[in-house]
Design a protein around this motif. Structure first.
Motif, PDB file in Angstrom:
ATOM      1  N   ILE A 148       0.846  -1.186   0.000  1.00 22.77           N
ATOM      2  CA  ILE A 148       0.000   0.000   0.000  1.00 22.77           C
ATOM      3  C   ILE A 148       0.891   1.250   0.000  1.00 22.77           C
ATOM      4  O   ILE A 148       1.893   1.298   0.727  1.00 22.77           O
ATOM      5  N   ARG A 149       0.500   2.231  -0.795  1.00 25.99           N
ATOM      6  CA  ARG A 149       1.265   3.479  -0.820  1.00 25.99           C
ATOM      7  C   ARG A 149       1.011   4.247   0.475  1.00 25.99           C
ATOM      8  O   ARG A 149      -0.120   4.582   0.794  1.00 25.99           O
ATOM      9  N   VAL A 150       2.064   4.525   1.228  1.00 28.02           N
ATOM     10  CA  VAL A 150       1.936   5.268   2.478  1.00 28.02           C
ATOM     11  C   VAL A 150       2.462   6.696   2.348  1.00 28.02           C
ATOM     12  O   VAL A 150       2.261   7.511   3.243  1.00 28.02           O
ATOM     13  N   ARG A 151       3.125   6.993   1.252  1.00 25.46           N
ATOM     14  CA  ARG A 151       3.581   8.353   0.975  1.00 25.46           C
ATOM     15  C   ARG A 151       3.425   8.605  -0.513  1.00 25.46           C
ATOM     16  O   ARG A 151       3.908   7.829  -1.335  1.00 25.46           O
ATOM     17  N   HIS A 152       2.729   9.687  -0.857  1.00 28.32           N
ATOM     18  CA  HIS A 152       2.538  10.066  -2.260  1.00 28.32           C
ATOM     19  C   HIS A 152       3.250  11.397  -2.462  1.00 28.32           C
ATOM     20  O   HIS A 152       2.754  12.453  -2.066  1.00 28.32           O
ATOM     21  N   ALA A 153       4.451  11.336  -3.029  1.00 27.24           N
ATOM     22  CA  ALA A 153       5.266  12.534  -3.188  1.00 27.24           C
ATOM     23  C   ALA A 153       5.988  12.496  -4.528  1.00 27.24           C
ATOM     24  O   ALA A 153       6.245  11.427  -5.090  1.00 27.24           O
ATOM     25  N   ILE A 154       6.300  13.688  -5.037  1.00 26.15           N
ATOM     26  CA  ILE A 154       7.072  13.820  -6.270  1.00 26.15           C
ATOM     27  C   ILE A 154       8.137  14.895  -6.078  1.00 26.15           C
ATOM     28  O   ILE A 154       8.033  15.749  -5.193  1.00 26.15           O
ATOM     29  N   TYR A 155       9.159  14.825  -6.927  1.00 26.27           N
ATOM     30  CA  TYR A 155      10.290  15.740  -6.877  1.00 26.27           C
ATOM     31  C   TYR A 155      10.332  16.497  -8.194  1.00 26.27           C
ATOM     32  O   TYR A 155      10.256  15.901  -9.267  1.00 26.27           O
ATOM     33  N   CYS A 156      10.442  17.816  -8.114  1.00 25.21           N
ATOM     34  CA  CYS A 156      10.534  18.643  -9.324  1.00 25.21           C
ATOM     35  C   CYS A 156      12.000  18.774  -9.717  1.00 25.21           C
ATOM     36  O   CYS A 156      12.827  19.262  -8.935  1.00 25.21           O
ATOM     37  N   LEU A 157      12.321  18.343 -10.916  1.00 22.19           N
ATOM     38  CA  LEU A 157      13.696  18.413 -11.398  1.00 22.19           C
ATOM     39  C   LEU A 157      14.102  19.837 -11.778  1.00 22.19           C
ATOM     40  O   LEU A 157      15.286  20.109 -11.947  1.00 22.19           O
ATOM     41  N   LEU A 158      13.139  20.754 -11.867  1.00 25.42           N
ATOM     42  CA  LEU A 158      13.440  22.145 -12.218  1.00 25.42           C
ATOM     43  C   LEU A 158      13.815  22.972 -10.992  1.00 25.42           C
ATOM     44  O   LEU A 158      14.858  23.622 -10.967  1.00 25.42           O
ATOM     45  N   CYS A 159      12.955  22.953  -9.961  1.00 30.55           N
ATOM     46  CA  CYS A 159      13.216  23.790  -8.781  1.00 30.55           C
ATOM     47  C   CYS A 159      13.745  22.990  -7.590  1.00 30.55           C
ATOM     48  O   CYS A 159      14.045  23.562  -6.549  1.00 30.55           O
ATOM     49  N   LYS A 160      13.860  21.670  -7.740  1.00 25.60           N
ATOM     50  CA  LYS A 160      14.399  20.774  -6.710  1.00 25.60           C
ATOM     51  C   LYS A 160      13.527  20.682  -5.463  1.00 25.60           C
ATOM     52  O   LYS A 160      14.005  20.389  -4.383  1.00 25.60           O
ATOM     53  N   LYS A 173      -0.949  14.567   1.297  1.00 26.77           N
ATOM     54  CA  LYS A 173      -1.215  13.734   2.464  1.00 26.77           C
ATOM     55  C   LYS A 173      -2.636  13.225   2.537  1.00 26.77           C
ATOM     56  O   LYS A 173      -2.996  12.533   3.471  1.00 26.77           O
ATOM     57  N   GLY A 174      -3.473  13.577   1.565  1.00 27.68           N
ATOM     58  CA  GLY A 174      -4.841  13.093   1.605  1.00 27.68           C
ATOM     59  C   GLY A 174      -5.645  13.605   0.427  1.00 27.68           C
ATOM     60  O   GLY A 174      -5.155  14.320  -0.441  1.00 27.68           O
ATOM     61  N   TYR A 175      -6.906  13.223   0.426  1.00 27.56           N
ATOM     62  CA  TYR A 175      -7.838  13.591  -0.618  1.00 27.56           C
ATOM     63  C   TYR A 175      -7.999  15.110  -0.640  1.00 27.56           C
ATOM     64  O   TYR A 175      -8.165  15.744   0.397  1.00 27.56           O
ATOM     65  N   HIS A 176      -7.936  15.712  -1.800  1.00 30.17           N
ATOM     66  CA  HIS A 176      -8.034  17.162  -2.005  1.00 30.17           C
ATOM     67  C   HIS A 176      -6.891  17.941  -1.360  1.00 30.17           C
ATOM     68  O   HIS A 176      -7.053  19.100  -1.003  1.00 30.17           O
ATOM     69  N   ASP A 177      -5.752  17.310  -1.169  1.00 26.99           N
ATOM     70  CA  ASP A 177      -4.566  18.007  -0.658  1.00 26.99           C
ATOM     71  C   ASP A 177      -3.697  18.358  -1.862  1.00 26.99           C
ATOM     72  O   ASP A 177      -2.684  17.727  -2.127  1.00 26.99           O
ATOM     73  N   PHE A 178      -4.120  19.375  -2.611  1.00 32.45           N
ATOM     74  CA  PHE A 178      -3.493  19.751  -3.878  1.00 32.45           C
ATOM     75  C   PHE A 178      -2.352  20.727  -3.606  1.00 32.45           C
ATOM     76  O   PHE A 178      -2.538  21.730  -2.917  1.00 32.45           O
ATOM     77  N   LYS A 179      -1.151  20.435  -4.153  1.00 30.90           N
ATOM     78  CA  LYS A 179       0.017  21.292  -3.932  1.00 30.90           C
ATOM     79  C   LYS A 179       0.815  21.450  -5.223  1.00 30.90           C
ATOM     80  O   LYS A 179       0.927  20.521  -6.011  1.00 30.90           O
ATOM     81  N   TYR A 180       1.384  22.645  -5.394  1.00 33.68           N
ATOM     82  CA  TYR A 180       2.313  22.944  -6.483  1.00 33.68           C
ATOM     83  C   TYR A 180       3.725  23.025  -5.915  1.00 33.68           C
ATOM     84  O   TYR A 180       3.910  23.373  -4.749  1.00 33.68           O
ATOM     85  N   CYS A 181       4.718  22.788  -6.759  1.00 34.41           N
ATOM     86  CA  CYS A 181       6.100  23.067  -6.365  1.00 34.41           C
ATOM     87  C   CYS A 181       6.302  24.586  -6.419  1.00 34.41           C
ATOM     88  O   CYS A 181       5.444  25.315  -6.918  1.00 34.41           O
ATOM     89  N   SER A 182       7.447  25.059  -5.953  1.00 33.96           N
ATOM     90  CA  SER A 182       7.653  26.508  -5.866  1.00 33.96           C
ATOM     91  C   SER A 182       7.732  27.195  -7.233  1.00 33.96           C
ATOM     92  O   SER A 182       7.370  28.361  -7.358  1.00 33.96           O
ATOM     93  N   CYS A 183       8.153  26.475  -8.277  1.00 34.84           N
ATOM     94  CA  CYS A 183       8.214  27.093  -9.609  1.00 34.84           C
ATOM     95  C   CYS A 183       6.908  26.933 -10.384  1.00 34.84           C
ATOM     96  O   CYS A 183       6.733  27.525 -11.440  1.00 34.84           O
ATOM     97  N   GLY A 184       5.977  26.103  -9.881  1.00 31.14           N
ATOM     98  CA  GLY A 184       4.669  25.928 -10.506  1.00 31.14           C
ATOM     99  C   GLY A 184       4.650  24.979 -11.692  1.00 31.14           C
ATOM    100  O   GLY A 184       3.637  24.857 -12.370  1.00 31.14           O
ATOM    101  N   ALA A 185       5.741  24.273 -11.936  1.00 33.79           N
ATOM    102  CA  ALA A 185       5.817  23.381 -13.093  1.00 33.79           C
ATOM    103  C   ALA A 185       5.063  22.069 -12.885  1.00 33.79           C
ATOM    104  O   ALA A 185       4.555  21.483 -13.836  1.00 33.79           O
ATOM    105  N   ILE A 186       5.010  21.584 -11.645  1.00 33.48           N
ATOM    106  CA  ILE A 186       4.340  20.319 -11.357  1.00 33.48           C
ATOM    107  C   ILE A 186       3.415  20.497 -10.155  1.00 33.48           C
ATOM    108  O   ILE A 186       3.579  21.424  -9.351  1.00 33.48           O
TER     109      ILE A 186
END
Length: 115
Positions: free
Chosen positions: A12-24, A30-43
């Motif tokens: 089971i996925r216990v952490r759902h995270a991604i890394y932006c290769l542009l802004c690092k 952390k849950g349903y409707h927990d929408f987040k952008y990286c600092s540069c807004g690319a992802i």
């Protein structure tokens, strides 16, 4: 919740995270409707979705399983291979679409005549 079957065990996925290769930045949902952008807004990330160009994204998901009272963590190379293959497939589809190539399924269903 997302899961992967690896070696006959359902993780089971216990952490759902991604890394932006542009802004690092590493961003995590952390849950349903927990929408987040990286600092540069690319992802961006939400509980079930990852948005942005796949070439700018590296997955940082973590999976675990409980078997006979023990917690097993999915080896990093296993889930990175699965997740990054998904990103690679998305890159190939996007590349095919930008080159004007049609869907192979569409070609097969058109009967192959080129008149």
């Amino acid at each position: 919740m997302a899961s992967i079957v690896y070696g006959g065990i359902k993780y089971i996925r216990v952490r759902h995270a991604i890394y932006c290769l542009l802004c690092k930045d590493t961003i995590e949902s952390k849950g349903y409707h927990d929408f987040k952008y990286c600092s540069c807004g690319a992802i961006a990330i939400d509980d079930g979705r990852v948005l942005g160009d796949p070439k700018d994204i590296e997955t940082r998901n973590i999976y675990c399983a409980n078997v006979n009272g023990k917690t097993l963590w999915l080896p990093e190379e296993a889930y990175l291979n699965i997740d990054n293959n998904s990103n690679q497939n998305a890159r190939e589809v996007k590349s095919r679409e930008s080159n004007g190539d049609s869907d192979p399924f569409e070609k097969a269903t058109q009967g192959g005549s080129s008149s």
